[in-house]
Design a protein around this motif. Structure first.
Motif, PDB file in Angstrom:
ATOM      1  N   SER A   1      52.739  63.930  49.121  1.00 41.07           N
ATOM      2  CA  SER A   1      53.859  63.005  48.976  1.00 41.07           C
ATOM      3  C   SER A   1      53.708  62.017  47.821  1.00 41.07           C
ATOM      4  O   SER A   1      54.640  61.288  47.504  1.00 41.07           O
ATOM      5  CB  SER A   1      54.060  62.230  50.283  1.00 41.07           C
ATOM      6  OG  SER A   1      52.896  61.488  50.602  1.00 41.07           O
ATOM      7  N   SER A   2      52.555  62.009  47.167  1.00 36.49           N
ATOM      8  CA  SER A   2      52.331  61.094  46.047  1.00 36.49           C
ATOM      9  C   SER A   2      53.184  61.472  44.843  1.00 36.49           C
ATOM     10  O   SER A   2      53.460  62.642  44.592  1.00 36.49           O
ATOM     11  CB  SER A   2      50.856  61.131  45.623  1.00 36.49           C
ATOM     12  OG  SER A   2      50.664  60.480  44.385  1.00 36.49           O
ATOM     13  N   GLU A   3      53.555  60.461  44.094  1.00 32.38           N
ATOM     14  CA  GLU A   3      54.257  60.692  42.824  1.00 32.38           C
ATOM     15  C   GLU A   3      53.396  61.535  41.888  1.00 32.38           C
ATOM     16  O   GLU A   3      53.903  62.247  41.037  1.00 32.38           O
ATOM     17  CB  GLU A   3      54.557  59.339  42.180  1.00 32.38           C
ATOM     18  CG  GLU A   3      55.189  59.421  40.817  1.00 32.38           C
ATOM     19  CD  GLU A   3      55.408  58.054  40.191  1.00 32.38           C
ATOM     20  OE1 GLU A   3      55.824  58.026  39.019  1.00 32.38           O
ATOM     21  OE2 GLU A   3      55.174  57.021  40.845  1.00 32.38           O
TER      22      GLU A   3
ATOM     23  N   ASP B   1      43.402  60.260  45.067  1.00 30.01           N
ATOM     24  CA  ASP B   1      43.060  59.641  46.348  1.00 30.01           C
ATOM     25  C   ASP B   1      41.749  58.888  46.204  1.00 30.01           C
ATOM     26  O   ASP B   1      40.700  59.473  45.931  1.00 30.01           O
ATOM     27  CB  ASP B   1      42.950  60.749  47.399  1.00 30.01           C
ATOM     28  CG  ASP B   1      42.737  60.242  48.816  1.00 30.01           C
ATOM     29  OD1 ASP B   1      42.104  59.180  48.992  1.00 30.01           O
ATOM     30  OD2 ASP B   1      43.183  60.932  49.741  1.00 30.01           O
TER      31      ASP B   1
ATOM     32  N   GLN C   1      46.639  52.419  46.685  1.00 32.14           N
ATOM     33  CA  GLN C   1      46.605  52.570  48.131  1.00 32.14           C
ATOM     34  C   GLN C   1      47.591  53.638  48.609  1.00 32.14           C
ATOM     35  O   GLN C   1      47.285  54.423  49.495  1.00 32.14           O
ATOM     36  CB  GLN C   1      46.923  51.230  48.783  1.00 32.14           C
ATOM     37  CG  GLN C   1      47.014  51.272  50.283  1.00 32.14           C
ATOM     38  CD  GLN C   1      47.411  49.929  50.862  1.00 32.14           C
ATOM     39  OE1 GLN C   1      47.518  48.934  50.157  1.00 32.14           O
ATOM     40  NE2 GLN C   1      47.640  49.892  52.152  1.00 32.14           N
ATOM     41  N   GLU C   2      48.763  53.693  48.008  1.00 32.29           N
ATOM     42  CA  GLU C   2      49.777  54.641  48.486  1.00 32.29           C
ATOM     43  C   GLU C   2      49.436  56.101  48.187  1.00 32.29           C
ATOM     44  O   GLU C   2      50.083  57.009  48.697  1.00 32.29           O
ATOM     45  CB  GLU C   2      51.168  54.298  47.939  1.00 32.29           C
ATOM     46  CG  GLU C   2      51.261  54.264  46.436  1.00 32.29           C
ATOM     47  CD  GLU C   2      51.154  52.863  45.854  1.00 32.29           C
ATOM     48  OE1 GLU C   2      51.603  52.690  44.727  1.00 32.29           O
ATOM     49  OE2 GLU C   2      50.616  51.953  46.498  1.00 32.29           O
ATOM     50  N   ASP C   3      48.404  56.336  47.385  1.00 31.47           N
ATOM     51  CA  ASP C   3      48.002  57.713  47.091  1.00 31.47           C
ATOM     52  C   ASP C   3      46.910  58.241  48.021  1.00 31.47           C
ATOM     53  O   ASP C   3      46.562  59.418  47.968  1.00 31.47           O
ATOM     54  CB  ASP C   3      47.555  57.834  45.633  1.00 31.47           C
ATOM     55  CG  ASP C   3      48.716  57.648  44.671  1.00 31.47           C
ATOM     56  OD1 ASP C   3      49.848  58.056  45.014  1.00 31.47           O
ATOM     57  OD2 ASP C   3      48.498  57.078  43.588  1.00 31.47           O
TER      58      ASP C   3
ATOM     59  N   ALA D   1      47.746  61.409  50.076  1.00 33.94           N
ATOM     60  CA  ALA D   1      49.054  61.805  49.536  1.00 33.94           C
ATOM     61  C   ALA D   1      48.939  62.719  48.317  1.00 33.94           C
ATOM     62  O   ALA D   1      49.907  62.884  47.579  1.00 33.94           O
ATOM     63  CB  ALA D   1      49.861  60.561  49.200  1.00 33.94           C
TER      64      ALA D   1
ATOM     65  N   PRO E   1      47.571  44.295  50.175  1.00 31.90           N
ATOM     66  CA  PRO E   1      47.398  45.528  49.398  1.00 31.90           C
ATOM     67  C   PRO E   1      45.919  45.807  49.138  1.00 31.90           C
ATOM     68  O   PRO E   1      45.133  44.898  48.869  1.00 31.90           O
ATOM     69  CB  PRO E   1      48.139  45.239  48.092  1.00 31.90           C
ATOM     70  CG  PRO E   1      49.142  44.193  48.449  1.00 31.90           C
ATOM     71  CD  PRO E   1      48.469  43.349  49.504  1.00 31.90           C
TER      72      PRO E   1
END
Length: 185
Positions: A73-75, A84, A99-101, A104, A158
């Motif tokens: 789901s990562s860009e 990651d 963090q969002e990766d 993902a 974050p």
């Protein structure tokens, strides 16, 4: 001490055919066909029988710890570099980790991990965790600030790449109390 290996299940296309198809292993008990990352943990019976018969060994650098790579789901998914922050090695991107990766970028990370180009940061092959030090700006504040972890013991702020392995006491205490686990587990 004997290794405790998670052999997985028999949900692979080639399970129960008398040959191990899990690329974490090597030896004469292996299939001669190309190994696929999708067969990791999905040929349990064949691999366990061959392993216990001495026909297989774990590949060097392979963990008995089961890694959850998450999803794509990562860009930055599917760009040939793992994004990651739980990993280290030449398969990891050189750009800042976000963090969002975490969990993902599954395809890139699992491909590099299975090729021996990544390892879990601070996690030994037997699953033992190196919590690092208390050298981070946010250490000893009662909240874990290390993006390798997840759970109610985590900070709500974050997470930064620079905080990986720099909040040992907070993370170890929360982990020991069952308030954290390694992300993806």
């Amino acid at each position: 001490m004997a290794q405790s290996i998670d052999f997985g299940d028999d949900n692979g296309d080639w399970s129960n055919d008398g040959e191990c198809d899990d690329p974490r292993f090597q030896g004469p008990g292996m299939t001669s066909t190309p190994l696929l990352s999708s067969d990791i943990l999905h040929d349990a019976t064949d691999c366990k029988v061959a392993y216990e018969a001495g026909l297989l060994t774990l590949r060097e650098g392979t963990s008995t710890y089961t890694v959850n790579f998450g999803d794509d789901s990562s860009e930055w998914a599917n760009d040939g570099e793992c994004d990651d922050g739980r990993f280290t090695g030449p398969g990891l991107t050189s750009t800042p980790l976000l963090q969002e990766d975490v969990l993902a970028d599954a395809t890139d990370c699992s491909t590099a991990y299975n090729a021996g180009r990544l390892q879990l940061l601070g996690v030994a092959a037997d699953g033992t965790i190196d919590f690092g030090s208390d050298s981070g700006e946010w250490s000893n504040d009662g909240e874990c600030d290390d993006m390798r972890f997840a759970g109610p013991g985590m900070t709500q702020t974050p997470l930064l790449q620079a905080d990986i392995m720099t909040d040992a006491t907070d993370c170890r205490q929360a982990y020991s109390a069952g308030r954290l686990k390694l992300a993806g587990q």
